[in-house]
Design an enzyme around this catalytic site. Structure first.
Site, short mmCIF file in Angstrom:
data_model
loop_
_atom_site.label_atom_id
_atom_site.label_comp_id
_atom_site.label_asym_id
_atom_site.label_seq_id
_atom_site.Cartn_x
_atom_site.Cartn_y
_atom_site.Cartn_z
N GLU A 1 -17.34 88.73 -15.58
CA GLU A 1 -16.03 88.12 -15.81
C GLU A 1 -14.98 89.09 -16.36
O GLU A 1 -13.88 89.11 -15.80
CB GLU A 1 -16.20 86.92 -16.75
CG GLU A 1 -14.96 86.07 -16.79
CD GLU A 1 -15.11 84.89 -17.76
OE1 GLU A 1 -16.17 84.70 -18.34
OE2 GLU A 1 -14.11 84.19 -17.91
N HIS B 1 -8.45 91.37 -10.85
CA HIS B 1 -7.24 90.53 -10.84
C HIS B 1 -6.01 91.39 -11.16
O HIS B 1 -4.97 91.28 -10.52
CB HIS B 1 -7.34 89.43 -11.90
CG HIS B 1 -7.95 88.16 -11.41
ND1 HIS B 1 -7.20 87.14 -10.89
CD2 HIS B 1 -9.23 87.75 -11.36
CE1 HIS B 1 -8.01 86.13 -10.55
NE2 HIS B 1 -9.25 86.49 -10.83
N HIS C 1 -16.43 79.10 -9.64
CA HIS C 1 -15.69 79.91 -8.67
C HIS C 1 -16.39 79.95 -7.31
O HIS C 1 -15.73 80.04 -6.27
CB HIS C 1 -15.46 81.32 -9.24
CG HIS C 1 -14.46 81.34 -10.37
ND1 HIS C 1 -14.83 81.17 -11.68
CD2 HIS C 1 -13.10 81.46 -10.39
CE1 HIS C 1 -13.75 81.21 -12.46
NE2 HIS C 1 -12.68 81.37 -11.70
CU1 CUO Z 1 -10.83 82.02 -12.42
CU2 CUO Z 1 -10.80 85.07 -11.16
O1 CUO Z 1 -11.42 83.79 -12.60
O2 CUO Z 1 -9.82 83.57 -11.68
#
Ligand code: CUO
Length: 680
Positions: free
Chosen positions: A342, A361, A230
């Site tokens: 995560e 998210h 990332h």
């Molecule tokens: Cu890959 Cu935030 O982990 O999307």
């Protein structure tokens, strides 16, 4: 693989272009299917092959069946993760391939199709009897997650239009359809909405699922790879931004501030039967409380988890669930933090450090309906197949990366001794684009290629329907490295990175900042004989990327297979798409620095069994399937830590280190108007 065909249809419908059907035990069918299965004689008319599914005793799947077939599914939502983990566990537990086929038939008929495809794919990737089968890219199974702009509706409308050779005219997906140029963020939409990039991200999260049996979740350095992969996405995005006269992406620092960036995805969702919800400009995040997904958390929870992680970083230890402290060591600290951030089920202490990244998210994906009063589903940020389309993805991951960088800043900088390779000097370094006269110039343009939609949508009459996608691409090129080895024969690891030379204001970058903009282009080992060596390495061989054909052609059906139907090639689905290896550049030539370093393979080598099972096309960002990460150094080495005292620039950094070399390169973009192959 037939189970991947048109996953919304009942399992007994004909599959593939060969019209294969499954003979399913009556008990497996849903009540809806039972009522129609015998009323469809037409389905047998064209059948060329029947596959018998044996009835077996199946474990209880009532919990995953609780997710309605028309509901949305997200791996970021803990409740959905639990459901998927249960299905994965059941599929992983099937003793024989035949039992697996039977269980899959049952699941396909009775589970939510998104949950089904996700769980099936994770299980296929990890079972010894299926892991060499190439699962179809999600863009074929669910083209609606990748192809918007109304093209799929057009595909249905125009399904009857054939050319004289019997094929259909491909449907062109315009490059620009989610916004106009009034929105400056739209300048980098070609990157965010790229098919291959989104497929890579989806596949990465399949290889590294959040939850499931240990063999699926517990992988060598997975937390570190979460950080590194990332981090590279953010760095790559920043390079594209520079090429388009935009500043670096701003991390989403304050979770209570209005979010300036809007996003209107214009994707249709087949499963939830509605469009993906957009996000307006200046929306603020709210506490989430939705019974439907069993979600309840406050924005303050996210802040608390963030503060606890910073606290752990500054103390150098994390608090384990039993109250004991665990050191964040130089080698292993980043892996612990990656899993914690995560967060996957192997996070050290999830009760205390929470679920920061995933629920971030979710908060972003549900900011339009945080308490479900409008009965809306989540936005693109809620799905790993679509999240990278949204500008806020990069703001969120810039924040996530900032936490990791806080840890990296606590580590001692690399010493000259750690960076050197005795008696190995790089005497020359250049890069040559195929068919180009200019040296050290990379050349990009837009290209068009086709994606087959047939697996995901039913068309009458049968036959392939292609979407023609316009995407960035570059001409293949070759690195040429001349190495003088004054010692005896040795093996070196060649590491190639690229970063912009100047910042967004045109000022030469300090290494402190530039190191965060270095994108990895390749890493490979080279045999260095005593004396002079010339290493030539092609861009298509990159350890970062998967081959172009994997993104744009249906390899799973057009590929030669062995007698068991398994692929003879070791392609793995995870990997950065080759066509996006190089940033877009500019028509006048975007100035970058290309860096190469050769390190001593003795210091890099990882102990692992040399068995035949490899799938290492793209190990830099994806690791190697079922093996350890193939490089012992910290991921991103040598730029993963702030530089040593006095090394303010890249030139300072490599002083007295002849095993490194830097050259200026330009990335020259040819606009599509000059490219006769592009039709819009
Ligand atoms: Cu890959 Cu935030 O982990 O999307």
């Amino acid at each position: 693989l037939y189970f991947y065909d048109r996953p919304k249809e009942p399992v007994f419908f004909p599959k593939g272009n060969n019209d294969v059907i499954f003979q399913i035990p009556e008990d497996y069918l849903s009540s809806r299917s039972k009522s129609i299965v015998n009323e469809l004689p037409s389905r047998f008319e064209r059948v060329k092959e029947e596959i018998q599914i044996r009835k077996i005793e199946l474990p209880d799947l009532s919990e995953p069946m609780g997710l309605g077939k028309r509901e949305n599914f997200s791996g970021f939502i803990p409740y959905h993760r639990k459901l998927a983990a249960r299905v994965i566990e059941v599929l992983m537990g099937m003793r024989t391939t035949e039992d697996l086929r039977s269980a899959v038939a049952y699941c396909r008929e009775n589970l939510n199709p998104l949950l089904f495809i996700y769980s099936l794919s994770v299980a296929m990737l990890h079972r010894p009897d299926t892991r060499n089968v190439n699962i179809p890219p999600l863009s074929e199974t669910f083209p609606d997650k990748f192809i918007g702009g109304g093209l799929l509706n057009r595909a249905r409308e125009e399904a009857n239009i054939f050319q004289t050779d019997g094929t259909r005219v491909p449907l062109r997906l315009p490059l620009d359809y989610t916004a106009s140029d009034v929105e400056e963020e739209h300048r980098v939409a070609y990157f965010r909405e790229d098919l291959g990039i989104n497929l890579h991200h989806w596949h990465w999260h399949l290889v590294y699922p959040f939850d499931g049996p240990d063999v699926v979740v517990r992988k060598d350095r997975r937390g570190e790879l979460f950080y590194y992969m990332h981090e590279q996405i953010v760095a790559r995005y920043n390079l594209e931004r520079f090429c388009n006269k935009l500043g670096r992406v701003k991390r989403l620092q304050s979770l209570y501030e209005p979010i300036k960036e809007a996003y209107f995805p214009k994707l249709d969702s087949f499963v939830a039967s509605r469009v993906w919800p957009p996000r307006n400009s200046n929306v603020t995040l709210s506490d989430v409380d939705r019974e439907q997904e069993q979600l309840k958390f406050d924005i303050q929870d996210l802040e608390r988890w963030r503060d606890r992680m910073f606290d752990a970083i500054h103390r150098g230890t994390v608090l384990q669930a039993d109250g004991q402290e665990m050191q964040l060591t130089e080698a292993g600290g980043i892996d612990i933090l990656g899993n914690m951030m995560e967060a996957s089920t192997i996070s050290v202490n999830q009760r205390y450090y929470g679920n920061l990244h995933n629920l971030g998210h979710v908060a972003l994906a549900l900011c339009h309906d945080p308490d479900n009063r409008h009965l809306e589903t989540f936005g693109v940020m809620g799905d790993s197949a679509t999240a990278m389309r949204d500008p806020v993805f990069y703001r969120w991951h810039a924040f996530v990366d900032d936490v990791f960088q806080e840890h990296k800043a606590t580590l001692p900088p690399y010493t000259l001794q750690q960076l050197q390779f005795d008696n190995v000097n790089i005497a020359g370094f250049s890069v040559q684009t195929d068919g180009s006269k200019a040296a050290n110039q990379l050349e990009t343009t837009y290209d068009q290629n086709d994606v087959n939609l047939t697996r995901g949508m039913d068309f009458t009459p049968r036959g392939n329907v292609f979407a023609r996608i316009t995407h960035l691409n570059h001409k293949p090129f070759t690195y040429v490295i001349n190495v003088n080895n004054k010692g005896t024969q040795r093996i070196g690891t060649v590491r190639i990175f690229m970063a912009p030379k100047f910042d967004e204001r045109g000022i030469t970058l300090l290494l402190r900042d530039q190191r965060l903009l270095f994108i990895e282009l390749d890493r490979f080992t080279a045999n260095l004989k005593s004396g002079n060596n010339t290493i030539q390495r092609k861009s298509t061989e990159s350890s970062v990327t998967i081959p172009f054909e994997q993104t744009f052609r249906d390899l799973t059906t057009n590929r030669p297979t062995d007698s068991e139907g398994l692929s003879r090639f070791n392609y793995c689905g995870c990997g950065w798409p080759q066509h996006m290896l190089i940033p877009k550049g500019t028509p006048e030539g975007f100035p970058c620095e290309l860096f190469v370093m050769i390190s001593n393979f003795n210091d890099d080598e990882v102990d692992q069994a040399a068995d035949a099972e490899t799938c290492d096309d793209a190990s830099s960002y994806c690791g190697i399937r079922n093996k350890k990460y193939p490089d012992k150094r910290a991921m991103g080495f040598p730029f993963d830590r702030p530089p040593r005292q006095g090394a303010n620039t890249l030139a300072d950094f490599r002083r007295n280190l002849p095993n490194m070399s830097v050259i200026d390169v330009k990335i020259r973009f040819t606009p599509p108007s000059n490219n006769p192959n592009i039709v819009d």
